[in-house]
Structure formats: structure tokens, C-alpha cells
Design a protein around this motif. Structure first.
Motif, PDB file in Angstrom:
ATOM      1  N   GLU A  24      -5.128   0.209  -5.118  1.00  0.00           N
ATOM      2  CA  GLU A  24      -5.117  -0.898  -4.163  1.00  0.00           C
ATOM      3  C   GLU A  24      -5.122  -2.239  -4.877  1.00  0.00           C
TER       4      GLU A  24
ATOM      5  N   ASP B 137      -1.252   4.595   4.369  1.00  0.00           N
ATOM      6  CA  ASP B 137      -0.688   3.893   3.216  1.00  0.00           C
ATOM      7  C   ASP B 137       0.848   3.883   3.203  1.00  0.00           C
TER       8      ASP B 137
ATOM      9  N   CYS C 200       1.818   2.887  -7.334  1.00  0.00           N
ATOM     10  CA  CYS C 200       1.816   4.221  -6.719  1.00  0.00           C
ATOM     11  C   CYS C 200       2.674   5.170  -7.558  1.00  0.00           C
TER      12      CYS C 200
ATOM     13  N   VAL D 127      -2.452   6.178  -5.468  1.00  0.00           N
ATOM     14  CA  VAL D 127      -2.257   4.742  -5.333  1.00  0.00           C
ATOM     15  C   VAL D 127      -3.424   3.974  -5.946  1.00  0.00           C
TER      16      VAL D 127
ATOM     17  N   ALA E  67      -3.294   8.839  -1.548  1.00  0.00           N
ATOM     18  CA  ALA E  67      -2.840   8.083  -0.386  1.00  0.00           C
ATOM     19  C   ALA E  67      -3.048   8.904   0.875  1.00  0.00           C
TER      20      ALA E  67
ATOM     21  N   ASP F 208      -2.462  -4.252   0.535  1.00  0.00           N
ATOM     22  CA  ASP F 208      -1.352  -4.097  -0.400  1.00  0.00           C
ATOM     23  C   ASP F 208      -1.742  -3.132  -1.510  1.00  0.00           C
ATOM     24  N   LEU F 209      -0.715  -2.562  -2.137  1.00  0.00           N
ATOM     25  CA  LEU F 209      -0.942  -1.666  -3.261  1.00  0.00           C
ATOM     26  C   LEU F 209      -0.463  -2.311  -4.549  1.00  0.00           C
TER      27      LEU F 209
END
Length: 167
Positions: free
Chosen positions: A61, A25, A70, A59, A21, A66-67
């Protein structure tokens, strides 16, 4: 932490691409973590705390900023004075659970911890910890855990410490 088994009604996720990240982020990590904080499975962290620790995070994606998941990884010294790492704030968005994202994150975090010279990795969970157990973590390690990290755990949350040796 929420663990989930694969959902047969969901199509398999494309291979999860795990990356480190960056400062951009922080808001996405905060949004992703929010529901888990509200249910009590993650500790609340302010945007400022997340910004300071942004590069701790790996992370995956989900698209559109948006993720899908994580995990934070921080180098620590265990109670014996040895090199260790701590995993924290591990979460996968509900719509992405059971599709291999947690496994991809955990495998990447373990690889990164080993590359940084850690000989053991610790985490704490309020959930079942099934994903961690599948990856060789075992319950315990409380006395060997990094003292500063262990002291930061809230006993009222009922977290269990899990540990995995790297080698």
C-alpha cells in the motif's frame, strides 16, 4: 516491467508491508498497472480478469487507497509436469521505484511460491530484468516453462522468459 536503481533524492521508504490482495484492491491494481500497460511493459487485463485473479496478487500500500506495487503469483505445472509458479503483472509506481518495494514484493512472492510447493518460478519481462537477475533468476527456461502460460505470451512484445529454481 520497469526496473529502477535507488534514487538518492528520495527518502528511504519505510519497510514495505506486503499483503495478499483482496477484491477491494482490484481498482487500485488496475490504476497502478495502467501506465505500464500504456508503455507496453505489461499486458492489459480487464477489471473482470483482475477481479477473478484478485487473490493471486501481493501488494504494498501507498496510502489513501493507492498501491505502491503489486505482483501476481499463480501456481502452474511446468513442461516436465513439476510444480511451478508464474509471476506476472509486476509493477511499482514510478514515485516509489528505487525504494525497496520491488525487492520486498519479489522476496514475498518467492517465499509464497515455495510455501505452495513450487520448485521453479517463471516470469517474462520486456525490460532489463535486473531485479529478477539479482534474485537469482536466469534467462531461458522457455522449453520448461508452463505450456499454457508460455502460449499466452505475445511474441510481438519481445518478452524474455526468466526462471529461478527454489530449493
Amino acid at each position: 516491467m520497469s526496473t529502477a536503481l535507488p534514487c538518492p533524492e528520495l527518502p528511504p521508504a519505510p519497510a514495505a508491508v506486503v499483503r495478499t490482495a483482496g477484491s477491494g484492491d482490484v481498482e487500485a491494481v488496475r490504476r497502478l498497472s495502467g501506465p505500464f500497460v500504456r508503455e507496453g511493459s505489461l499486458r492489459e487485463r480487464t477489471a473482470a480478469e483482475l477481479a477473478l485473479a484478485a487473490t493471486d496478487f501481493l501488494v504494498v500500500e501507498a496510502g489513501r487507497g493507492d498501491l505502491a506495487g503489486c505482483v501476481g503469483l499463480r501456481a502452474r505445472t511446468d513442461a516436465r509436469g513439476g510444480p511451478a509458479a508464474v509471476l506476472y503483472n509486476f509493477c511499482v509506481a514510478p514515485g516509489h521505484q528505487g525504494r525497496g518495494i520491488g525487492s520486498a514484493l519479489l522476496a514475498a512472492a518467492l517465499g509464497e511460491a515455495g510455501a505452495r510447493g513450487a520448485t521453479r518460478v517463471f516470469t517474462a519481462t520486456t525490460g532489463s530484468g535486473l531485479l529478477f537477475l539479482r534474485y537469482g533468476f536466469t534467462p531461458g527456461g522457455d522449453e520448461e516453462a508452463p505450456p499454457v502460460w508460455r502460449a499466452s505470451l505475445d511474441p510481438a512484445r519481445g518478452s524474455r522468459i526468466l526462471v529461478r529454481a527454489l530449493g
